[in-house]
Scaffold this active site. Structure first.
Site, mmCIF file in Angstrom:
data_model
loop_
_atom_site.group_PDB
_atom_site.id
_atom_site.type_symbol
_atom_site.label_atom_id
_atom_site.label_comp_id
_atom_site.label_asym_id
_atom_site.label_seq_id
_atom_site.Cartn_x
_atom_site.Cartn_y
_atom_site.Cartn_z
ATOM 1 C CE1 TYR A 135 -11.640 -60.429 44.296
ATOM 2 C CE2 TYR A 135 -9.568 -61.465 45.057
ATOM 3 C CZ TYR A 135 -10.258 -61.181 44.114
ATOM 4 O OH TYR A 135 -10.221 -61.737 42.836
ATOM 5 C CG ASP A 152 -10.481 -66.289 51.742
ATOM 6 O OD1 ASP A 152 -9.483 -66.817 51.256
ATOM 7 O OD2 ASP A 152 -11.172 -65.493 50.705
ATOM 8 C CE LYS A 166 -3.271 -64.232 46.980
ATOM 9 N NZ LYS A 166 -4.644 -63.658 47.498
HETATM 10 C C1 LIG Z 1 -5.979 -64.151 46.769
HETATM 11 C C2 LIG Z 1 -7.103 -64.235 47.428
HETATM 12 C C3 LIG Z 1 -8.314 -64.797 46.926
HETATM 13 C C4 LIG Z 1 -8.430 -65.372 45.401
HETATM 14 O O1 LIG Z 1 -7.272 -66.152 44.958
HETATM 15 P P1 LIG Z 1 -6.942 -66.169 43.293
HETATM 16 O O2 LIG Z 1 -6.094 -67.643 43.502
HETATM 17 O O3 LIG Z 1 -6.538 -65.069 42.858
HETATM 18 O O4 LIG Z 1 -8.116 -66.615 42.599
HETATM 19 C C5 LIG Z 1 -9.101 -65.139 47.725
HETATM 20 N N1 LIG Z 1 -9.159 -64.897 48.908
HETATM 21 C C6 LIG Z 1 -8.105 -64.255 49.409
HETATM 22 C C7 LIG Z 1 -8.294 -63.664 50.843
HETATM 23 C C8 LIG Z 1 -7.164 -63.719 48.464
HETATM 24 O O5 LIG Z 1 -5.970 -63.042 49.188
#
Ligand SMILES: *Cc1c(COP(=O)(O)O)cnc(C)c1O
Length: 440
Positions: A152, A247, A280
């Site tokens: 994601y 990511d 995060k």
């Molecule tokens: C949480 C997350 C996102 C999205 O971040 P948001 O602040 O919720 O938009 C993207 N990539 C990864 C790997 C994530 O865990």
């Protein structure tokens, strides 16, 4: 302690709030997984949180293994961070002009990530990943991207895509409202499948702007990219002139001070992605995210270069105060060793409890992030994760919740331990799990 209103008058305040919320907010929640649809029941409305715990609207205490889905690595309300935020608030909420703290936060991020020379601060992981892909496309002049099933990267249109039929084909939208035209450049591959990766580069290598991956995937529970897979991904990107985008919104400053790239560098000396996406933990619970990479690449962004990207609240002074104070705490010597030990203690305890109950069980962790599966072995890709028993997981989730332990309400999510979780919290969690496992 807040009064237990459920005990006082028999009313379930969580249910009451959920009913009110559902009349006004789609599904009663502002992000889908909070709605408990995978496990049934009523979401807990959080009233307040401190350390490793939160209290719901009934005044019931839970040991929190979600921690806002990763950001709360110091637990809730760490004093030095609270103080920094309080001070920042008094100086103004937002200016729309640059601040010293943005420079300090950039310095702190760059210091710990050798692959990152420059960063751009944004407000969410979605925004950061979307912007990273625009940068990759702008820098390479190519359109195609590779993503992996089960990873994601936020909810930007081009990333809401699932695999088409057959190997290495372009994907289909997974959300209404995403035109097929928008995802026609997104190639969706199986995680950890080297053969498929090679095939995709052989067919489309010259048109690929980037490959985006969660190096340790936390959005299909917890699945590591194997070292040979990652090595091959790096080689193929370099060979074909595509950018490797890590990511690390979840793993950055969560699995270690150097993120997941630091973990892979131990096995692959000199290893580095081209672009890193963060979120995060770097906001410490405030809306803050970033993407970064080598100077020459980052200078392609506006106002220096042709790739446009902007944000009214980007680098917000309260968010940067929170993020900066958080990063300074976790950079203390020994922080990750202690956190990793605590997480391992939990994973070992749960594994032991499952074995005692004769349950199939596999678990893994890195730093303050963990995952477990009601499966005989750790899955390597999304299809294997999907073999999990969802009904059994729902019973496990509610069994733990009834005993004051809050894990993610879906089995496709990782779990998080903070530095505020004590050995007693872990022991209480394992004791609760032992009771729940025995009844599954
Ligand atoms: C949480 C997350 C996102 C999205 O971040 P948001 O602040 O919720 O938009 C993207 N990539 C990864 C790997 C994530 O865990």
């Amino acid at each position: 302690m807040t009064p237990n209103t459920e005990g006082a008058n028999g009313a379930d305040r969580n249910q009451q709030l959920f009913d009110r919320a559902r009349a006004l907010i789609p599904g009663g929640v502002n992000s889908p997984v909070r709605a408990f649809r995978a496990v049934g029941g009523t979401p807990r409305f959080v009233q307040r949180a401190q350390g490793a715990y939160f209290w719901d609207a009934n005044g019931s205490r839970c040991i929190d293994y979600i921690g806002s889905w990763g950001p709360m690595i110091l637990g809730h309300g760490p004093p030095r961070v609270v103080e920094a935020v309080q001070r920042a608030v008094l100086d103004g909420f937002s200016y729309g002009a640059p601040t010293e703290r943005e420079v300090e936060l950039a310095e702190e991020i760059v210091k710990h990530l050798p692959s990152v020379e420059m960063v751009r601060l944004v407000s969410s992981g979605t925004e950061a990943a979307m912007s990273a892909i625009r940068l990759a496309r702008g820098a390479t002049g190519r359109n195609h991207i590779i993503k992996f099933e089960g990873c994601y990267h936020g909810h930007a249109d081009a990333l809401l895509v699932k695999a088409g039929s057959g190997l290495a084909t372009f994907g289909h939208p997974t959300s209404a409202g995403v035109p097929a035209d928008v995802v026609k450049h997104t190639l969706v591959l199986e995680y950890n499948n080297i053969e498929q990766l090679e095939e995709a580069f052989a067919a489309h290598g010259g048109d690929l702007a980037c490959l985006i991956i969660e190096p340790i995937a936390g959005n299909m529970n917890f699945v590591r990219a194997s070292v040979p897979f990652m090595k091959r991904a790096r080689e193929l990107c370099t060979q074909h002139g595509a950018l490797l985008v890590f990511d690390e919104v979840m793993t950055g400053f969560r699995v270690g001070l150097g993120g997941a790239q630091g973990v892979y560098r131990q096995a692959l000396p000199g290893f580095a992605p081209d672009i890193t996406v963060l979120g995060k933990v770097i906001g410490g619970g405030m809306p803050l995210a970033a993407f970064g990479g080598p100077r020459a690449l980052m200078e392609k962004l506006a106002p220096l270069g042709p790739v446009y990207q902007a944000g009214t609240l980007s680098g917000n002074p309260v968010a940067t105060a929170c993020g900066l104070a958080t990063l300074r705490e976790i950079a203390q010597p020994g922080f990750y060793e202690a956190l990793g030990k605590r997480t391992q203690l939990l994973v070992d305890g749960l594994t032991g409890a499952a074995k005692q109950a004769g349950l199939p069980f596999a678990a893994d962790c890195e730093g303050g992030m963990f995952g477990f599966f009601l499966l005989p072995e750790l899955p390597q890709d999304y299809a294997a994760v999907m073999k999990s028993d969802t009904a059994k997981f729902a019973r496990l989730f509610h069994g733990l919740l009834d005993r004051g332990v809050y894990i993610a309400p879906a089995l496709y999510e990782a779990g998080f331990v903070s530095s505020a979780h004590s050995d007693e919290d872990i022991a209480a969690t394992v004791a609760a799990a032992r009771e729940v496992f025995a009844g599954l």
